[in-house]
Design an enzyme around this catalytic site. Structure first.
Site, PDB file in Angstrom:
ATOM      1  N   HIS A  12       0.765  -1.105  -0.068  1.00  0.00           N
ATOM      2  CA  HIS A  12      -0.168   0.125  -0.011  1.00  0.00           C
ATOM      3  C   HIS A  12       0.662   1.385  -0.045  1.00  0.00           C
ATOM      4  CE1 HIS A  12       0.586  -1.494   4.012  1.00  0.00           C
ATOM      5  NE2 HIS A  12       0.671  -0.222   4.425  1.00  0.00           N
TER       6      HIS A  12
ATOM      7  N   CYS B 100       0.718   1.041  12.215  1.00  0.00           N
ATOM      8  CA  CYS B 100       1.653   0.845  11.362  1.00  0.00           C
ATOM      9  C   CYS B 100       2.276   2.218  10.682  1.00  0.00           C
ATOM     10  CB  CYS B 100       1.405  -0.223  10.318  1.00  0.00           C
ATOM     11  SG  CYS B 100       0.118   0.371   8.946  1.00  0.00           S
TER      12      CYS B 100
END
Length: 645
Positions: free
Chosen positions: A67, A186
């Protein structure tokens, strides 16, 4: 919004064959570009590669979720491929990856898509679901499987709600609260954050241990842990690859691990906490008060919000003030006294840069007060409210060309109004149908909030203007008593340090120059110089009344005071107005009165000590400045209590 709103048929490739990690990334990026999600393919790919350098996005169990969130993305989207034979993608468990979802997130704009993507991350924790996806023979079947699973997990009506709500639906905790708490995060806050939270909560259910997970995703912190929950918990698991707010866990057993461990080792982590094997965490530094406000007094909450705004505003005040001071230092007053500070190109450059920082000061103050109250939705409303306060805009004068700005006090009002306005909107929106949940942060909060803060600030600003006019008229009537006038004008310069009262006195002084009453401007400027200098002296000679950060900021106030930049005192006045403002007002009043007694005059409307050569009776002026500053310092030392760091 459903997951399938971001995942289209053209973005799905089943039964693919990949050679290695590099070719897989290229294939997925090309797929995003093909479906029209990208504006800059190379930039987006670089974002994917940069993320992989942090840590692999192949989390194991055959799953990989590369991503990136950057300017190369035109619109949020998903693409996916299944690779039955598997491909080496540097997975955390060392096994081949066979199910890929690549996320493209735009750098700016709404974060609604992140809520949808967090749902997908949660669903992928189900092994049976992953097996069904790999076995899908058509794209239609693939999409139907996702739709079916999403409805099973979140319900038909909750398809637009975020994953944090669903992830908070644990089994009812015991009377003492959740036994174990967790925080997951994250670096990009897109996928792994929510997968770790779901894994920990589900494993907690299986083990019969109530567990609550806070997610620090790209859309902000959700499912936030409260003070009571933290106090009653056996321990905390921090599964994060970025910094999270840790001061609240001081003295508690804490396990700090990678976000991947939260996904793959939930049972091991939970068992360590349950067995009492986690080390006690001790926080070193100043506690960040971002935790729950449930048990705090209203006064304490207001103070926290205020200090959040002041702390973000301070760099603008200091940076801008120093550059403006340099402009006066480098300029030549003799060229054009009216434009002192911008007569030479170099001075004008410094003045422009410093002034730009000052222009952001009030919007930043209001924005971060509002954000402290209402989180990210409050940022826009507070920022615009602060800007409107700085322009003095009204309904009849939208540009604020003919009104006096609301200044510092107006920005304070805008910040608190904006924050509580958004909280009120959130409560009202709770009554809306759940299918509209996704449009709240995208449409309702920014649009309705912006309109309402505009209406409120334009309604407030005229009253500030009326107040300033009344003050100006009152000052004009005092012209027969020069000493009293000097005391009043000097004191007014310290009431709000750059706000409407300060500006009323300053405008009166500049107007007096035109009528050749130069003694009034001298009293005004010396009154404006006293607050920063008095505070700087107090932080130097009475250090035990101030925190370490305040003492450091106090040194800069020497320069700002000598440059006639009263705004240097704003952070101190904002944090302790009942003690700082009266001390500064009295010190400034004394300085203004002495200036009048000594017959000091000033022909320039600005400049501080840099215009000393054009001040009439400069020694008397320096005496007024020194005595006024010392009076302010002594009063401040007497009023403020000693503190312990």
């Amino acid at each position: 919004m459903r997951i399938t709103d971001l995942l289209k048929k053209d973005g799905i490739v089943l039964q693919a064959k990949m050679q290695d990690k590099s070719s897989t990334i290229d294939f997925l990026v090309d797929l995003h570009n093909k479906v029209g999600n990208l504006s800059d393919k190379a930039l987006y790919k670089q974002g994917i590669l940069d993320r992989e350098e942090m840590s692999t996005t192949a989390i194991g169990e055959g799953i990989a979720i590369p991503h990136a969130k950057n300017a190369g993305v035109k619109k949020a989207g998903l693409v996916t491929i299944t690779v039955p034979e598997g491909v080496d993608y540097d997975s955390m468990d060392g096994e081949p990856s066979n199910l890929f979802f690549m996320i493209a997130a735009p750098e700016k704009g709404s974060d609604v898509h992140l809520e949808v993507l967090s749902r997908l991350s949660t669903l992928l924790m189900d092994a049976d679901f992953r097996g069904d996806l790999l076995a899908a023979s058509t794209k239609e079947d693939f999409l139907k499987l996702i739709d079916k699973k999403e409805i099973e997990k979140f319900g038909e009506e909750e398809s637009s709600t975020n994953v944090e709500k669903s992830s908070s639906k644990n089994e009812a905790p015991s009377q003492k609260g959740y036994r174990i708490l967790a925080v997951t995060a994250c670096p990009t806050g897109i996928a792994h954050t929510y997968m770790a939270a779901e894994s920990l909560e589900q494993k907690g259910k299986e083990m019969g241990i109530p567990l609550k997970a806070e997610t620090n995703g790209s859309g902000g912190a959700k499912n936030i842990l409260t003070k009571e929950e933290i106090a009653n918990a056996d321990g905390i698991i921090i599964a994060a690859d970025k910094n999270v707010e840790m001061a609240r866990f001081d003295g508690k057993p804490v396990l700090q691990v990678k976000v991947a461990d939260g996904i793959h080792k939930p049972a091991e982590l939970i068992q360590k906490i349950a067995d009492g094997k986690a080390p006690i965490y001790h926080y070193h530094g100043t506690a960040n008060e971002n935790s729950s406000e449930e048990n705090e007094s209203i006064g304490r909450q207001i103070y926290k919000h205020l200090m959040n705004g002041v702390s973000h505003m301070l760099p603008f005040v200091i940076g801008g003030g120093i550059l403006i001071a340099l402009a006066f230092l480098l300029d030549d007053y003799a060229i054009d006294p009216k434009n002192f500070g911008t007569n030479t190109p170099l001075a004008a450059w410094f003045k422009n840069i410093g002034g730009s920082a000052f222009n952001f000061m009030l919007p930043i103050l209001a924005a971060y007060i509002a954000m402290s109250i209402a989180d990210r939705p409050g940022l826009l409303v507070g920022f615009v409210g602060g800007y409107i306060a700085s322009t003095g805009a009204t309904f009849l004068d939208p540009a604020g060309a003919n009104t006096i700005p609301a200044g510092f006090l107006g920005a304070l009002v805008a910040g608190f109004l904006g924050g509580y306005l958004i909280l009120g909107l959130e409560k009202l929106c709770d009554k809306l149908p759940k299918v509209l949940e996704g449009i709240k942060p995208v449409l309702i909060y920014p649009v309705v909030g912006l309109l309402m803060i505009g209406v409120l600030m334009c309604a407030i600003n005229p009253f500030v203007s009326m107040l300033n006019n009344a003050l100006t008229n009152g000052l004009n009537s005092m012209g027969n008593s020069k000493i009293l006038l000097g005391c009043v004008l000097g004191g007014m310069m310290s009431v709000d340090m750059g706000g409407p009262v300060n500006k009323a006195a300053y405008l009166f002084g500049t107007a007096s120059i035109a009528s050749e009453n130069f003694d009034i401007m001298a009293a005004v400027m010396v009154g404006g110089m006293v607050p920063p200098i008095a505070i700087a002296l107090a932080t130097t000679f009475f250090k035990n009344r101030f925190t370490e950060s305040e003492r450091k900021s106090g040194i800069v106030n020497y320069i700002m005071g000598l440059c006639f930049i009263s705004e240097g005192a704003i952070p101190f006045a904002a944090s302790d107005p009942l003690r700082v403002i009266p001390s500064c007002v009295i010190g400034s009043a004394v300085a203004g009165g002495i200036s009048m007694v000594m017959g000091c005059t000033l022909r320039a409307p600005h400049g501080g000590l840099f215009v000393l050569p054009v001040i009439g009776n400069p020694l008397g002026y320096l005496l007024a400045l020194v005595v006024g500053s010392l009076v302010g310092m002594v009063l401040l030392a007497l009023l403020k209590k000693r503190i312990s760091e």
